[in-house]
Design a protein around this motif. Structure first.
Motif, mmCIF file in Angstrom:
data_model
loop_
_atom_site.group_PDB
_atom_site.id
_atom_site.type_symbol
_atom_site.label_atom_id
_atom_site.label_comp_id
_atom_site.label_asym_id
_atom_site.label_seq_id
_atom_site.Cartn_x
_atom_site.Cartn_y
_atom_site.Cartn_z
ATOM 1 N N GLN A 61 -6.711 2.153 5.741
ATOM 2 C CA GLN A 61 -6.122 0.895 4.570
ATOM 3 C C GLN A 61 -6.579 -0.242 5.061
ATOM 4 O O GLN A 61 -6.798 -0.500 6.394
ATOM 5 C CB GLN A 61 -4.608 1.410 4.283
ATOM 6 N N GLU A 115 -6.859 1.204 -3.539
ATOM 7 C CA GLU A 115 -5.992 0.430 -3.015
ATOM 8 C C GLU A 115 -6.600 -0.654 -2.076
ATOM 9 O O GLU A 115 -5.834 -1.113 -1.147
ATOM 10 C CB GLU A 115 -4.555 0.992 -2.345
ATOM 11 N N GLU A 116 -7.747 -1.005 -2.390
ATOM 12 C CA GLU A 116 -8.349 -2.040 -1.531
ATOM 13 C C GLU A 116 -9.541 -2.904 -2.159
ATOM 14 O O GLU A 116 -9.832 -2.438 -3.353
ATOM 15 C CB GLU A 116 -9.124 -1.453 -0.312
ATOM 16 N N ARG A 171 -10.591 -4.145 4.506
ATOM 17 C CA ARG A 171 -10.691 -3.395 5.976
ATOM 18 C C ARG A 171 -11.791 -4.072 6.792
ATOM 19 O O ARG A 171 -13.061 -4.135 6.460
ATOM 20 C CB ARG A 171 -11.168 -1.955 5.767
ATOM 21 N N HIS A 204 0.706 -1.188 0.191
ATOM 22 C CA HIS A 204 -0.061 -0.088 -0.054
ATOM 23 C C HIS A 204 0.893 1.170 -0.030
ATOM 24 O O HIS A 204 1.809 1.330 0.582
ATOM 25 C CB HIS A 204 -0.825 0.043 1.313
#
Length: 543
Positions: free
Chosen positions: A352, A178-179, A345, A100
């Motif tokens: 993040q 980014e997830e 998450r 990340h």
């Protein structure tokens, strides 16, 4: 060339192979690369699915074990590390992730100047030969990055279940938010062969006259004279030799071997070295401290029929798959078993993802079978919960002054309540996904730990009894500026000249993802640091 080197590199793994290749691009730079193991031109290593057997081969690995882990029912955990050219990149699962963006910005905030996300992205791009072909990724680097072939892996079903559970999915885990769940990317080349750092970097460089590679060479200690590392003492076939480094000695043994070698050389915590009877060369209390690793908690579901990758392990089909891989570089044995790569998450308030699911349509213990002769393995799904940012910190220390003896390692996994909280939340989130259609329709029951395990106390008991690692150790020669830092932001050992550590051990904390890619990036960037140059930072990646 023996005895006439500018740089002596110890360890030909994920970092050392990169350094040897990059530094010898200058024909006037002479490099000696020492590797305790042997070669990597082996069938099980080249064939991607051979990883299931390769990491269990004693001749290919350091057979490390933890000390009894007090918070895991005093169990000892197996820690295989690659002991061959390419190091662990020659036996790992080949998953490619950068980590990340916040991981690297956090390094910079800790005083590691030059290591922010915008400053490391150019080195990821330099190393990549990515299938994506976009401006965000490298297109001509030495390291192939390809997408997984998801046939037989029930990828679409898992991705749809994630979406139906109200969780994010993404086409690119390194862009945008980014997830989310995504297709896993792999360090496998266009011919279906494992792309270790040996194959991608070192092997093409070994014909250079300014590079000497010595295998089956166990480094015994760093030679330090008047505050400067001047070479190393190493052993080949029982013969002890000394190699001199006119410029620098570079340790790239990894998060267990590099701190061990520093301590064997008299560099480390003074009290511990005195206990081992090793003369103190330089008191550096942080050596071997700050060990961080991604814990893994198993979760498994029994399939409601013969629908998993076990079908491809029937002996006749497996033999055909091996032939297909060997002749054409395609088929079910030319890729990884990962169904998808959820990075999620457990709490929407988090900045993040804090967990990753290790999602496979088969147990990694599955074996070849044939009707009437060898019983089929159970058809099952695994969804191990991986903690991306654990609070636990462990240590590496010496058991003796004998360089042949493996170090003592304690991970201290789950020595704090915060990590238990994350693991419980991750197990519940994984259950939610696998209990959502279309995955729910493929599952008969939860087999590990079992649907009856619901309370926090019962989950904690499961964690203590079964938790393991992902083989992502970092941090034992941590980069930084504080009293426990081992190397500075240019990876030079504090208080000594001519000595650097360049491998995963320098990471201040573990990145949120698989660590092989970041380790290669560290070596790429370090090769420029050694030469006094750097690539320009990227302010923001294109969406």
């Amino acid at each position: 060339m023996e005895g006439q080197f500018d740089y002596v590199i110890v360890g030909a793994g994920s970092a050392g192979s990169v350094l040897a290749a990059r530094l010898t691009e200058d024909p006037n730079t002479r490099v000696l690369l020492l590797e305790a193991g042997g070669g990597a031109d082996k069938f099980l290593i080249k064939m991607p699915l051979g990883m299931m057997k390769a990491m269990l081969k004693p001749e290919l690995t350091w057979r490390m074990m933890t000390e009894p882990e007090p918070t895991l029912n005093n169990r000892r955990l197996f820690l295989p590390r690659g002991r061959l050219l390419g190091g662990s990149s020659s036996i790992n699962g080949m998953v490619y992730m950068r980590g990340h963006s916040a991981d690297y910005d956090r390094w910079a905030q800790k005083g590691c100047r030059g290591w922010s996300h915008s400053e490391v992205v150019p080195y990821f791009r330099r190393m990549e030969r990515s299938w994506r072909g976009t401006e965000n990724y490298g297109a001509s680097g030495p390291l192939p990055v390809t997408k997984n072939n998801t046939e037989y892996l029930l990828h679409d079903e898992l991705m749809q279940a994630v979406a139906n559970a109200g969780l994010p999915v993404t086409e690119d885990i390194h862009a945008g938010a980014e997830e989310g769940a995504s297709l896993v990317e792999l360090t496998i080349d266009e011919k279906g062969r494992r792309a270790s750092t040996y194959e991608a970097y070192l092997k093409p460089a070994m014909a250079r006259p300014n590079l000497a590679v010595v295998t089956h060479a166990l480094t015994r200690k760093v030679v330090v004279e008047d505050g400067r590392a001047t070479g190393v003492e190493y052993e080949v076939d029982g013969e002890v030799r000394v190699a001199k480094a006119a410029r620098e000695v570079i340790l790239s043994g990894g998060s267990y071997n590099s701190p061990q070698l520093l301590m064997l050389s008299g560099i480390g915590p003074a009290e511990h070295l005195a206990e081992m009877g090793i003369p103190l060369v330089h008191n550096l209390p942080g050596v071997g401290r700050n060990l961080s690793e991604h814990p893994r908690v198993p979760l498994e579901f029994a399939a409601n029929g013969p629908i998993t990758f076990v079908n491809q392990l029937r002996f006749d089909r497996a033999a055909r798959a091996v032939a297909q891989w060997y002749l054409f570089g395609t088929g079910p044995f030319a890729r990884q078993l990962n169904s998808a790569n959820p990075m999620l998450r457990t709490d929407p308030r988090l900045a993040q993802p804090d967990i990753q699911l290790f999602s496979n349509p088969v147990k990694l213990s599955a074996h070849l079978w044939f009707p009437g002769f060898v019983k089929s393995p159970e058809h099952a799904f695994s969804a191990d919960v991986i903690l991306l940012h654990p609070q636990a910190r462990g240590w590496v220390s010496l058991k003796s002054a004998d360089p042949h003896e493996l170090p003592a390692i304690r991970l201290n996994l789950f020595d704090n309540e915060a990590d238990f909280v994350t693991a419980r939340a991750g197990l519940r989130l994984a259950r939610k996904i696998y209990g959502t259609e279309p995955m729910a329709g493929l599952i008969e029951r939860e087999s590990i730990p079992g649907a009856e395990v619901q309370s926090d106390a019962a989950m904690d008991e499961h964690i203590r009894a079964t938790a393991g690692t992902t083989q992502h150790p970092v941090g034992t020669c941590a980069m930084g500026t504080g009293p426990n830092a081992v190397v500075d932001p240019e990876l030079r050992v504090h208080g000594l000249a001519g000595l650097r550590v360049i491998d995963a051990s320098i990471m201040p904390d573990v990145p949120g993802g698989n660590t092989n890619g970041p380790t290669i990036m560290v070596a790429e960037k370090a090769s420029d640091l050694i030469r006094g140059r750097s690539l320009p930072a990227v302010e923001k990646e294109a969406a």
